[in-house]
Design a protein around this motif. Structure first.
Motif, mmCIF file in Angstrom:
data_model
loop_
_atom_site.group_PDB
_atom_site.id
_atom_site.type_symbol
_atom_site.label_atom_id
_atom_site.label_comp_id
_atom_site.label_asym_id
_atom_site.label_seq_id
_atom_site.Cartn_x
_atom_site.Cartn_y
_atom_site.Cartn_z
ATOM 1 N N ALA A 158 0.834 -1.207 0.000
ATOM 2 C CA ALA A 158 0.000 0.000 0.000
ATOM 3 C C ALA A 158 0.866 1.253 0.000
ATOM 4 N N ALA A 159 1.924 1.255 0.789
ATOM 5 C CA ALA A 159 2.825 2.414 0.835
ATOM 6 C C ALA A 159 3.484 2.630 -0.523
ATOM 7 N N TYR A 160 3.879 1.558 -1.167
ATOM 8 C CA TYR A 160 4.510 1.675 -2.485
ATOM 9 C C TYR A 160 3.519 2.222 -3.513
ATOM 10 N N LEU A 161 2.308 1.715 -3.484
ATOM 11 C CA LEU A 161 1.311 2.187 -4.439
ATOM 12 C C LEU A 161 0.967 3.656 -4.206
ATOM 13 N N LEU A 162 1.018 4.084 -2.961
ATOM 14 C CA LEU A 162 0.768 5.496 -2.670
ATOM 15 C C LEU A 162 1.914 6.381 -3.151
ATOM 16 N N THR A 163 3.136 5.978 -2.873
ATOM 17 C CA THR A 163 4.288 6.833 -3.173
ATOM 18 C C THR A 163 4.843 6.623 -4.571
ATOM 19 N N GLY A 164 4.744 5.405 -5.098
ATOM 20 C CA GLY A 164 5.313 5.106 -6.402
ATOM 21 C C GLY A 164 6.818 4.916 -6.380
ATOM 22 N N ASP A 165 7.399 4.832 -5.197
ATOM 23 C CA ASP A 165 8.850 4.706 -5.067
ATOM 24 C C ASP A 165 9.137 3.784 -3.886
ATOM 25 N N ALA A 166 9.961 2.782 -4.115
ATOM 26 C CA ALA A 166 10.235 1.790 -3.072
ATOM 27 C C ALA A 166 10.888 2.409 -1.836
ATOM 28 N N HIS A 167 11.821 3.322 -2.041
ATOM 29 C CA HIS A 167 12.519 3.930 -0.904
ATOM 30 C C HIS A 167 11.594 4.846 -0.103
ATOM 31 N N LEU A 168 10.795 5.637 -0.817
ATOM 32 C CA LEU A 168 9.832 6.488 -0.113
ATOM 33 C C LEU A 168 8.801 5.639 0.625
ATOM 34 N N ALA A 169 8.412 4.516 0.016
ATOM 35 C CA ALA A 169 7.446 3.622 0.658
ATOM 36 C C ALA A 169 8.012 3.067 1.952
ATOM 37 N N GLU A 170 9.282 2.682 1.929
ATOM 38 C CA GLU A 170 9.914 2.181 3.151
ATOM 39 C C GLU A 170 9.951 3.266 4.221
ATOM 40 N N GLN A 191 7.936 3.032 7.704
ATOM 41 C CA GLN A 191 8.719 3.090 8.938
ATOM 42 C C GLN A 191 8.233 4.226 9.840
ATOM 43 N N SER A 192 7.975 5.393 9.261
ATOM 44 C CA SER A 192 7.519 6.512 10.089
ATOM 45 C C SER A 192 6.147 6.232 10.695
ATOM 46 N N VAL A 193 5.301 5.536 9.957
ATOM 47 C CA VAL A 193 3.972 5.191 10.474
ATOM 48 C C VAL A 193 4.083 4.140 11.575
ATOM 49 N N LEU A 194 4.924 3.142 11.386
ATOM 50 C CA LEU A 194 5.069 2.106 12.411
ATOM 51 C C LEU A 194 5.640 2.665 13.709
ATOM 52 N N ILE A 195 6.465 3.679 13.606
ATOM 53 C CA ILE A 195 6.972 4.337 14.815
ATOM 54 C C ILE A 195 5.810 4.964 15.588
ATOM 55 N N LYS A 196 4.872 5.560 14.866
ATOM 56 C CA LYS A 196 3.698 6.152 15.515
ATOM 57 C C LYS A 196 2.772 5.068 16.076
ATOM 58 N N ASN A 241 -2.715 9.095 5.963
ATOM 59 C CA ASN A 241 -2.570 10.439 6.530
ATOM 60 C C ASN A 241 -1.132 10.943 6.429
ATOM 61 N N GLN A 242 -0.176 10.081 6.708
ATOM 62 C CA GLN A 242 1.231 10.482 6.598
ATOM 63 C C GLN A 242 1.575 10.786 5.148
ATOM 64 N N TYR A 243 1.089 9.967 4.242
ATOM 65 C CA TYR A 243 1.317 10.212 2.818
ATOM 66 C C TYR A 243 0.729 11.567 2.417
ATOM 67 N N ILE A 244 -0.475 11.849 2.858
ATOM 68 C CA ILE A 244 -1.109 13.121 2.531
ATOM 69 C C ILE A 244 -0.310 14.284 3.110
ATOM 70 N N SER A 245 0.237 14.110 4.299
ATOM 71 C CA SER A 245 1.021 15.198 4.901
ATOM 72 C C SER A 245 2.325 15.431 4.152
ATOM 73 N N TRP A 246 2.762 14.481 3.355
ATOM 74 C CA TRP A 246 3.980 14.631 2.561
ATOM 75 C C TRP A 246 3.736 15.353 1.243
ATOM 76 N N TRP A 247 2.478 15.688 0.921
ATOM 77 C CA TRP A 247 2.156 16.311 -0.363
ATOM 78 C C TRP A 247 3.011 17.535 -0.636
ATOM 79 N N ARG A 248 3.274 18.320 0.385
ATOM 80 C CA ARG A 248 3.990 19.576 0.183
ATOM 81 C C ARG A 248 5.491 19.401 0.137
ATOM 82 N N ARG A 249 5.943 18.207 0.480
ATOM 83 C CA ARG A 249 7.387 17.947 0.404
ATOM 84 C C ARG A 249 7.817 17.913 -1.050
ATOM 85 N N PRO A 250 9.051 18.371 -1.330
ATOM 86 C CA PRO A 250 9.538 18.248 -2.703
ATOM 87 C C PRO A 250 9.594 16.772 -3.092
ATOM 88 N N ARG A 251 9.139 16.481 -4.255
ATOM 89 C CA ARG A 251 9.104 15.091 -4.709
ATOM 90 C C ARG A 251 10.320 14.791 -5.574
#
Length: 172
Positions: A21-33, A37-42, A66-76
């Motif tokens: 799911a994280a990969y499908l949201l981000t489209g990038d394996a490293h960003l998905a990881e 990871q940041s979500v599992l910490i929470k 929610n974390q993915y949505i909060s990353w929208w403003r980050r440079p991609r």
């Protein structure tokens, strides 16, 4: 008794589905990881409460979105080009479809992409998707319609994937 009892087992059991799911949201394996990871910490911080009277998987999925949505403003980062092989080359049709679909998904808005991932890859109902995204069922329906219309425009060569009866019903 450790207040994190069961967390490790939960992660081991659901890690692949959550990573997908994280990969499908981000489209990038490293960003998905990074996202997972940041979500599992929470989630580990909320684990005692979740393990007693919650639904850890639903909570984790919602936190992921929610974390993915909060990353929208980050440079991609720029996505690497995965151009289809030359016509003379041997290739796997399903792999080519996945590459083209991934490129098309990357061009959707983050909310449209989240709706498509939750509805069709995570196989959530419209109601479950609305709860996960914190919006109305009507918003899920309209976002699904707009996203599928945009996917058809962006990648007409994927029409055979987008002609699934369930997907067609969702856009009516």
């Amino acid at each position: 008794m450790n207040h994190h009892d069961g967390f490790r087992e939960f992660v081991l059991a659901r890690q692949q589905a959550l990573m997908r799911a994280a990969y499908l949201l981000t489209g990038d394996a490293h960003l998905a990881e990074d996202l997972l990871q940041s979500v599992l910490i929470k989630v580990v911080g909320q684990w005692p409460k979740l393990s007693r009277n919650g639904n850890p998987e639903a909570y984790t999925r919602k936190a992921l979105v929610n974390q993915y949505i909060s990353w929208w403003r980050r440079p991609r980062p720029e996505l690497s080009s995965a151009d289809p092989p030359e016509h003379g080359a041997s290739y796997d049709e399903a792999a080519l479809d996945r590459i083209m679909l991934r490129q098309a998904l990357a061009k959707l808005t983050p909310k449209q992409r989240a709706v498509i991932v939750l509805r069709f890859w995570e196989d959530l109902t419209e109601t479950q998707t609305a709860e996960t995204l914190g919006c109305s069922v009507g918003t899920v329906k309209s976002q699904t319609h707009h996203a599928l219309t945009r996917l058809r425009t962006l990648a007409p060569e994927l029409a055979h994937l987008l002609s699934d009866p369930e997907i067609m019903e969702a856009v009516r």
